[in-house]
Design a protein around this motif. Sequence first.
Motif, PDB file in Angstrom:
ATOM      1  N   PHE A  74      36.790  43.141  41.850  1.00 35.58           N
ATOM      2  CA  PHE A  74      36.765  44.602  41.979  1.00 35.58           C
ATOM      3  C   PHE A  74      35.836  45.056  43.088  1.00 35.58           C
TER       4      PHE A  74
ATOM      5  N   ILE B 196      42.687  39.551  19.196  1.00 35.54           N
ATOM      6  CA  ILE B 196      41.577  39.354  20.136  1.00 35.54           C
ATOM      7  C   ILE B 196      41.264  40.650  20.888  1.00 35.54           C
TER       8      ILE B 196
ATOM      9  N   ILE C 151      36.167  39.342  37.245  1.00 33.78           N
ATOM     10  CA  ILE C 151      36.554  40.765  37.306  1.00 33.78           C
ATOM     11  C   ILE C 151      35.625  41.519  38.240  1.00 33.78           C
ATOM     12  N   ILE C 152      34.296  41.275  38.079  1.00 34.12           N
ATOM     13  CA  ILE C 152      33.347  42.025  38.895  1.00 34.12           C
ATOM     14  C   ILE C 152      33.521  41.693  40.374  1.00 34.12           C
TER      15      ILE C 152
ATOM     16  N   ILE D  79      45.830  44.290  34.071  1.00 33.29           N
ATOM     17  CA  ILE D  79      44.774  43.288  33.839  1.00 33.29           C
ATOM     18  C   ILE D  79      44.829  42.756  32.415  1.00 33.29           C
ATOM     19  N   ILE D  80      44.984  43.651  31.433  1.00 37.12           N
ATOM     20  CA  ILE D  80      44.918  43.224  30.030  1.00 37.12           C
ATOM     21  C   ILE D  80      45.953  42.139  29.735  1.00 37.12           C
TER      22      ILE D  80
ATOM     23  N   ILE E 135      45.225  38.802  31.575  1.00 35.57           N
ATOM     24  CA  ILE E 135      44.080  38.005  31.141  1.00 35.57           C
ATOM     25  C   ILE E 135      44.321  37.374  29.774  1.00 35.57           C
ATOM     26  N   ILE E 136      45.179  37.989  28.963  1.00 39.45           N
ATOM     27  CA  ILE E 136      45.233  37.588  27.562  1.00 39.45           C
ATOM     28  C   ILE E 136      45.550  36.102  27.348  1.00 39.45           C
ATOM     29  N   PRO E 137      46.402  35.435  28.145  1.00 39.39           N
ATOM     30  CA  PRO E 137      46.621  34.014  27.853  1.00 39.39           C
ATOM     31  C   PRO E 137      45.376  33.157  28.033  1.00 39.39           C
TER      32      PRO E 137
ATOM     33  N   VAL F 208      45.159  50.302  36.751  1.00 39.11           N
ATOM     34  CA  VAL F 208      45.029  48.858  36.933  1.00 39.11           C
ATOM     35  C   VAL F 208      44.854  48.131  35.600  1.00 39.11           C
ATOM     36  N   THR F 209      44.292  48.839  34.592  1.00 37.99           N
ATOM     37  CA  THR F 209      44.070  48.215  33.282  1.00 37.99           C
ATOM     38  C   THR F 209      45.370  47.697  32.679  1.00 37.99           C
TER      39      THR F 209
ATOM     40  N   VAL G  63      34.210  37.541  33.171  1.00 35.94           N
ATOM     41  CA  VAL G  63      33.420  38.713  33.558  1.00 35.94           C
ATOM     42  C   VAL G  63      33.117  38.688  35.058  1.00 35.94           C
TER      43      VAL G  63
ATOM     44  N   ILE H 182      42.174  34.198  27.581  1.00 37.99           N
ATOM     45  CA  ILE H 182      41.046  34.562  26.712  1.00 37.99           C
ATOM     46  C   ILE H 182      40.874  33.440  25.687  1.00 37.99           C
TER      47      ILE H 182
ATOM     48  N   MET I 187      52.268  27.850  23.111  1.00 42.21           N
ATOM     49  CA  MET I 187      51.517  27.749  24.365  1.00 42.21           C
ATOM     50  C   MET I 187      50.268  26.894  24.203  1.00 42.21           C
TER      51      MET I 187
ATOM     52  N   ILE J  63      33.912  33.160  28.901  1.00 46.63           N
ATOM     53  CA  ILE J  63      33.864  34.619  28.933  1.00 46.63           C
ATOM     54  C   ILE J  63      33.081  35.095  30.154  1.00 46.63           C
TER      55      ILE J  63
ATOM     56  N   GLY K 182      40.840  32.269  22.782  1.00 43.18           N
ATOM     57  CA  GLY K 182      41.105  32.428  21.351  1.00 43.18           C
ATOM     58  C   GLY K 182      41.061  31.100  20.615  1.00 43.18           C
TER      59      GLY K 182
ATOM     60  N   MET L  54      45.412  35.369  18.226  1.00 44.81           N
ATOM     61  CA  MET L  54      45.514  35.985  19.560  1.00 44.81           C
ATOM     62  C   MET L  54      45.842  37.486  19.576  1.00 44.81           C
TER      63      MET L  54
END
Lengths: 147, 260
Positions: free
Chosen positions: A135, B209, A131-132, A85-86, A89-91, A81-82, A128, A93, B138, A124, A95, B206
Amino acid sequence: MDILSILVNVAVSFLSTFGYCIIFNIPKRQLVFCGLLGIVSWMIYYTMTYFSLSEVLATFAATCAIVLLSRVLSKLRKCPVTIFIIPGIIPIIPGSLLYYTAYNFFTGDMDACGRYGFLTIKIIFAIVFAIIVVFAIPMKRKKKSKT
Amino acid sequence: MENDLSIRVIDLASKAGRLLLESGSDITRVEDTISHILAAFDIRDYDLYTLTNGIFLSSLNKSKEGKSDYTRINTIPSQATNLGRIDAINTLSRDIADGKCTIDEAEQRLEKIQNAPPMKPIIRLLATALASGAFCIMFGGNLIDGLVCAAIGFLYYIVAIRFEKTQLSKLLTTGVCGVIFATLAILSFHFGLCQNLDKVIIGDIMPLIPGLSTVNAVRDIAAGDYLSGAVRIIDALVITVGIAVGVGVSIIVFTSLGLI
């Protein structure tokens, strides 16, 4: 929100997620799905913030959708599943918020630094908890055929 | 003979676990994989303890001659994210658990997974350029910003790939990467190549990250592996602070030089 900006956002969210996946060596046959997850998460976030809902809520909703979709996909595509998910989620996060926090910290605008910093932390935490929570939803497991 | 097989199985399982941890897997997956492999070859009497940088696996073998212990301890000093490898080992452990694989085949396949050639650096560089350029647009940059950002992403990732092979602290390496791309972005802004400095820097932030560490931290803590989760959180924090300091230092320097 005009049609052009929607198209541009769909395109760049796909491309950015796609590139990010290649950096982390995600198997080729999953790349397109990862890109699609990137589109889903970014468009949920983009639409919700466009209609002036809070960033935290938008992040929570987007992460929930991503984790749910990732779990379904990982069952269908028989994949950890990782892997889904990674990239999904990245857009979302934060940053950009991280940059504004650091920028204001170093240029000495402590008000703005605190504002952006706390927003980053809240987002964040939204990720978190999403996700919890997702799941924790039980999903039917396919019974292994015993041979 | 019986004893010999169980030793091979334990070696196989702990090697699979080590490769998983090295590639950035969460603790639950490592423990599941190891116990599936052991269960498939009918080893029931074992203890397993996994941390972010170590696997302790010990089994008790009872035979007519008496009891014998076999223990494997693996340390995993460094990790490099490789989600493709996690997927490959997942498929392997699925096949072993379904009984489709003998021990010889399993060993061969694991060996193959371990020796799979790493991705060509040029592909990673191009991917970084693509990702950072797209992230820049983006987050609100225009097309020219995106192109400048992609070029900078390509350049600084050359250094980032070099750093992966060294044992330097992540705080230092991400900090240096931050200084490099922030400097390049500020210079291109100063010479009028791009209009939105903040968007260009964000686009280049990014790819660095720590998304995987964050997700793994959450999943480890949710699964009750607090120690491993805390290690991941510290990992993510160190990288984040590294980026922030690197970017911040260059901003201070160039502001005082009057270039921004």
